[in-house]
Design a protein around this motif. Structure first.
Motif, short mmCIF file in Angstrom:
data_model
loop_
_atom_site.label_atom_id
_atom_site.label_comp_id
_atom_site.label_asym_id
_atom_site.label_seq_id
_atom_site.Cartn_x
_atom_site.Cartn_y
_atom_site.Cartn_z
N ALA A 70 69.96 39.24 15.26
CA ALA A 70 68.64 39.46 15.52
C ALA A 70 68.61 40.35 14.73
CB ALA A 70 69.18 40.65 16.25
N THR A 71 68.82 40.52 14.52
CA THR A 71 68.22 41.22 13.14
C THR A 71 67.04 40.75 12.16
OG1 THR A 71 70.17 42.71 12.04
CG2 THR A 71 68.62 43.18 10.84
N GLY A 131 63.79 33.29 4.58
CA GLY A 131 62.33 33.05 4.01
C GLY A 131 62.20 32.16 3.33
N VAL A 132 63.16 31.87 2.17
CA VAL A 132 63.08 29.99 1.39
C VAL A 132 62.69 29.10 1.97
CG1 VAL A 132 64.10 28.83 -0.31
CG2 VAL A 132 64.61 31.02 -0.27
N PHE A 136 64.36 40.25 14.57
CA PHE A 136 62.88 40.85 14.66
C PHE A 136 62.35 41.14 13.34
CE2 PHE A 136 62.16 45.53 15.68
CZ PHE A 136 61.67 46.17 14.71
N LEU A 137 62.98 40.72 12.54
CA LEU A 137 62.11 40.82 11.22
C LEU A 137 61.38 39.34 10.72
CD1 LEU A 137 64.52 41.54 8.63
CD2 LEU A 137 63.00 43.21 9.05
N GLY A 138 61.15 38.79 11.92
CA GLY A 138 60.57 37.54 11.35
C GLY A 138 60.82 36.62 10.98
N VAL A 139 61.79 36.32 10.83
CA VAL A 139 62.09 35.20 9.96
C VAL A 139 63.56 34.60 11.04
CG1 VAL A 139 61.20 36.28 7.79
CG2 VAL A 139 63.80 36.43 8.44
N LEU A 162 68.43 36.64 4.16
CA LEU A 162 66.96 36.98 4.56
C LEU A 162 66.39 36.20 3.17
CD1 LEU A 162 66.11 41.16 4.53
CD2 LEU A 162 64.35 38.70 6.08
N LEU A 163 66.61 35.80 2.27
CA LEU A 163 66.46 34.85 1.13
C LEU A 163 66.29 33.76 2.09
CD1 LEU A 163 65.46 36.03 -1.07
CD2 LEU A 163 67.63 34.77 -2.36
#
Lengths: 303, 323, 323
Positions: A238-239, A149-150, A242-245, A145-146
């Motif tokens: 997939a996760t 996201g970055v 799903f979270l948009g990133v 995620l990090l």
């Protein structure tokens, strides 16, 4: 060819495979999915990305066995008239591609670092092992995620390939540790052996010799790990989607499809989410089953 | 009426596997009288440990007793279920295994493991059990038993641990102890102490011992009788003195000759040619015949049963027809 | 042991500083630090003033030092998205996430451990094979999908449970808890189950694997040879030895629960730190991301330390022995 097949079937693995109906079923399912995904543009009944072929009047149709469904859209359509079945296949292709690419990168990174750590030892080894410990203590999803996201913050208008690149890198960075450790262990064992020292004396690049002798030994466990990791990577992607990133909206993976479909859950159009979800589970399950069987087949103690 | 403590009759143990069934024990027969120490000696893979495991009823699956009988005090025990076997284990038959480090649960104190064994078999209170545990530790020569009873296994040295294991085996006053290589994992200097301790304690309590080992020296020092095993069969069985000094079976003779004698002046050590056959490649007839310098035609064709051979009994056609 | 604690504390400190460095670099290079501190509506004069005040022309390490000082006091500036203090936001959301994680952990442990023990003891039976298949399914189902399915079945179709929010919340000082009201429990059920499933699967497989390993050890074999009852062996010896690594690994998993909560909170719109983080990521709200990162690192480091200490308490081999 037939001779080769016969010989393969006679090996321990071949024997185990032929006697495990579960493994055979899982392999069949996995290959079917792989086939549909690879040849999606040939196999799929529609092309969900070709805007010209979309009929808005066909939007939000339920699956064919429910009232209102049409046979041309077997699993129904979404809010824009895209055929769910076709979207599934194209989505599966993206999911599988990202999953396989991440694992390949993970394996390359992990095996490489493991070889280096095991062979050179000393401070380099200590550093790499510390790195492993730290990476293990953080959950994969957070790291992915990090990074995703970055990446998004740094390149807000990234094109598709950059977005996928960041995605694949973020997933692969979460999985290399196990390979590194396994390979490091084997490397350290081989390093102490005499032929390596002999090679050093005669000036042959020991790294090459180690690669030739260490790698065959670790092939088994690495293969098992990699198979199970493909399932994990697909689920992680997939996760993230799903979270948009995760995958960009122009190339939706199964996760993206689920995300989009989630909005329609409450209005009763369950098929937009459930079918991509089912496909995801089927792929992950069959790959996991294969991985489980492979581990048991390669484990001498359980025979 | 046979007053043997333990009788093993034609015991056959098999391992069904992918490539066919392996016969690990092929018709073993012997007796142990009450209070006697029987040594079971042989090379690795001869089947000594398996015999011990079969007697206690702890054969690892897929191994199983295919045929034959094991009788304890006249009652069959080979066909008992796990539940029925449980009161016998520990109470009638005790066991000692090779590695004292792994035989003890590292998370339980020594005292706890002793008292739970005692309380499982003998009716007494917890305090009495603890008292008895301390006595057992003292008997096995552990100093400061009152204090050390609450220590954990890793706080004992190797020899001390094996003493604890012996104490555990004797805790419920069994009639027979199956000791599987009890000194192999210990320092040579400790081995003698442990063996003599085992012998002393068993004599005191009147317990019989089945001492499994590959060390002929231990057999010579400790045992009353000895059974020599080869390739899953008994080659020779008899009193220790007879078997060692007047070996009837060529294999035993070879074993004896292979022990270096410090008074001899030789250039080469004696060796029996060849190696013990693998379980799936046991020759027809007598299992030892390919390596035997004295084999005759009959040895290759028919398998010999144990027969009288002087003072002991041996499975060898050379002694055929002796009364 | 004191040395051990000291060493771990230093390690923890190093990890924290590294994480802070990463967070700092996020501030510096991803987005404008001045803007992140003042919010996006600051006037040019304010920006210029702050730049001078902050000494953004100072060397890297000086800036880092100030960042560290601030971070230790919990000062991360203002959220870009909401314009309020980051520390306040996190403090507000923390209880929701922690409660969710704890309820899920209790669920996962209380169901997963018994299932794992059963699957190990009754290996090969129909029920245990069902368990294994279910566990495989649990690993193949991503958390968000479980949440969606639960919502679909229990909220949309059956209407038994609510599908978002925390319900009624009681304020205890600075801590807002949803566990004291029935509605609170009603709301936490589906999210907790979603979060627990993955954990449960892992715990079950781990317990089963560990227990199977333990059941193969020599000390279990010896315990059987001593005639101890199945209950004592399975639920005394085997279980205790199994749980030692399991409980410590599970403690470490608590940290990953808090991370996985991100997904669950998104699906159920649960007002916790995870949802905050996701919103920050999609919005590129650097201060929140950086603060969350540091907080999570702190939680992990503390959990790791506690688990290490727990090992000491539980495993006697690690304590300094005075034999």
């Amino acid at each position: 060819m037939r001779n080769w097949l016969a010989r393969m079937g006679d090996t321990d693995i071949g024997y185990s495979f032929r006697h495990s109906p579960v493994a055979m079923a899982a392999a069949l399912v996995a290959f079917t999915c792989l086939f549909c995904a690879l040849f999606a543009n040939v196999v799929a009944p529609h092309n969900p990305f070709d805007l010209a072929t979309l009929e808005l009047s066909d939007a939000r149709l339920p699956p064919v066995w429910q009232e209102g469904g049409k046979t041309s859209y077997l699993l129904g359509t979404d809010d824009q008239g895209r055929d769910i079945l076709s979207a599934l296949m194209f989505g599966a292709r993206i999911s599988l591609m990202v999953g396989l690419a991440s694992v390949l990168l993970s394996v390359a990174l992990g095996v490489g670092l493991g070889l280096v750590a095991g062979f050179f030892g000393g401070a380099l080894d200590a550093f790499i092992m510390r790195l492993c410990d730290v990476m293990l203590s953080f959950p994969a999803i957070l790291v992915a995620l990090l990074i995703a996201g970055v990446g998004r913050a740094m390149f807000p208008n990234a094109d598709e390939s950059l977005a996928f690149g960041v995605l694949i890198i973020s997933i692969s960075l979460t999985g290399w540790v196990q390979y590194a450790r396994t390979v490091r262990g084997s490397t350290m064992v081989e390093r102490g052996k005499e032929y390596v020292q002999a090679a050093r004396v005669t000036g042959v690049a020991p790294v090459r010799i180690m690669a030739r002798h260490v790698l065959p030994n670790v092939l088994g466990p690495v293969l098992v790990l990699a198979t199970i990791q493909v399932a994990t990577a697909i689920l992680t992607e997939a996760t993230l989607s799903f979270l948009g990133v995760g995958s960009p909206p122009t190339a939706p993976s199964l996760g993206t499809l689920i995300r989009v479909g989630n909005d329609y859950l409450f209005s009763g159009e369950w098929w937009i989410t459930v079918f991509p979800g089912a496909m995801l589970v089927v792929i992950a399950l069959s790959v996991n089953l294969l991985g489980d069987w492979l581990r048991d087949a390669l484990n001498p103690r359980l025979r | 009426m046979n007053n043997s403590l333990l009788q093993v009759k034609n015991l056959v143990v098999e391992f069904p596997g992918r490539h066919g069934t392996l016969r690990a024990l092929d018709g073993i027969s012997f007796d142990i009288a009450p209070g006697e120490i029987l040594g079971v000696v042989g090379e690795s893979g001869a089947g000594k440990s398996l015999t011990g495991a079969a007697i206690i009823g702890l054969l690892e699956p897929p191994g199983r007793i295919a045929s034959g009988e094991i009788l304890l005090e006249g009652q069959r025990i080979d066909n008992l279920s796990s539940d029925q076997m449980r009161p016998i284990r520990g109470r009638k038959i005790g066991a000692i295994f090779q590695d004292p480090l792994t035989s003890l649960n590292p998370l339980y104190s020594v005292g706890r493991q002793l008292t739970e064994t005692i309380l499982a078999h003998l009716p007494m209170s917890a305090a009495q059990a603890r008292r008895r545990a301390i006595d057992l530790l003292q008997d096995t020569g552990i100093p400061a038993a009152e204090e050390r009873i609450d220590h954990f296994p890793h706080q004992f040295s190797g020899g001390m641990r094996q003493r604890v294991v012996i104490a555990l085996a004797l805790a419920a006053e069994p009639r027979l102890i199956v000791a599987d290589e009890p000194t192999t994992a210990l320092d040579v200097s400790i081995q003698a102490q442990i063996i003599s301790l085992l012998k002393k304690l068993c004599r005191e309590r009147g317990a019989a011992v089945m001492l499994i080992t590959h060390d002929m020296g231990v057999i010579a020092e400790t045992c009353d009788r000895v059974a020599v095993m080869y390739a899953g069969r008994v080659a020779e069985i008899g009193k220790v003195h007879d078997v060692i000094n007047h070996s009837a079976h060529p294999y035993t003779a070879g074993l004896m000759a292979a022990i270096p004698d410090i008074t001899q002046d030789r250039e080469n050590l004696f060796q029996i040619d060849g190696t013990m056959p693998r379980l799936n490649a046991i020759p027809a007839g007598c299992a030892f015949n390919p390596r035997c310098k004295r084999s005759i035609e009959k040895c290759r064709q028919q398998r010999p049963e144990l027969m009288d051979a002087g003072a002991s009994r041996a499975a060898c056609w050379l002694h055929e027809g002796q009364a | 042991m004191f040395v051990f604690i000291l060493r771990r504390l230093i390690q923890a400190l190093v990890v924290m500083v590294c994480v802070a460095l990463i967070a700092f670099m996020l501030f510096q290079y991803v987005g404008d630090p001045v803007v992140t501190l003042l919010g996006q509506d600051a006037s040019p004069e304010q920006i210029a003033q702050l730049r001078a005040d902050l000494g953004l022309d100072q060397p890297f390490f000086v800036q880092f030092w100030y960042f560290l000082l601030n971070a230790v006091q919990g000062e991360f500036g203002l959220s870009l998205r909401q314009g309020v203090k980051v520390s306040g936001l996190l403090a507000e959301r923390f209880p929701a996430t922690l409660e969710l994680a704890l309820v899920a952990a209790v669920m996962a442990l209380s169901i997963g451990i018994p299932m794992g023990v059963y699957a190990a003891l009754k290996r090969g039976t129909f029920t245990s094979q069902i368990f294994m298949m279910v566990s495989l399914l649990g690993v193949s189902l991503p958390t968000f999908l479980i949440g969606i399915l639960l919502i679909l079945i229990f909220a949309v179709l059956l209407g038994w449970f609510p599908s978002f929010g925390r319900g009624e919340v009681t304020q205890l000082g600075f801590w807002s808890t949803g566990l004291l009201t029935a509605k609170g429990w009603h709301h936490i059920t589906l999210p907790a189950i979603t979060l627990a499933v993955f954990q449960l699967t892992l715990i079950m497989r781990l317990v089963r694997a560990e227990m199977l390993e333990v059941l193969r050890t020599d000390y279990i074999k010896f315990a059987r040879a001593r005639g101890l009852s199945s209950n004592v062996i399975h639920f005394g010896h085997a279980l205790k030895n199994t749980l030692v690594p399991v409980i410590t690994i599970t403690g470490l998993q608590l940290g990953s629960l808090i991370a996985f909560a991100i997904i669950t909170e998104t699906v159920f719109q649960w007002p916790g730190m995870g949802l905050l983080f996701i919103q920050a990521v999609t919005f590129a709200d650097i201060p929140v991301m950086a603060a969350y990162l540091c907080l999570i690192a702190l939680i992990f480091v503390v959990i790791n330390l506690v688990v290490d200490l727990l090992y000491f308490v539980v495993d006697p081999r690690l304590r300094v022995d005075h034999s």
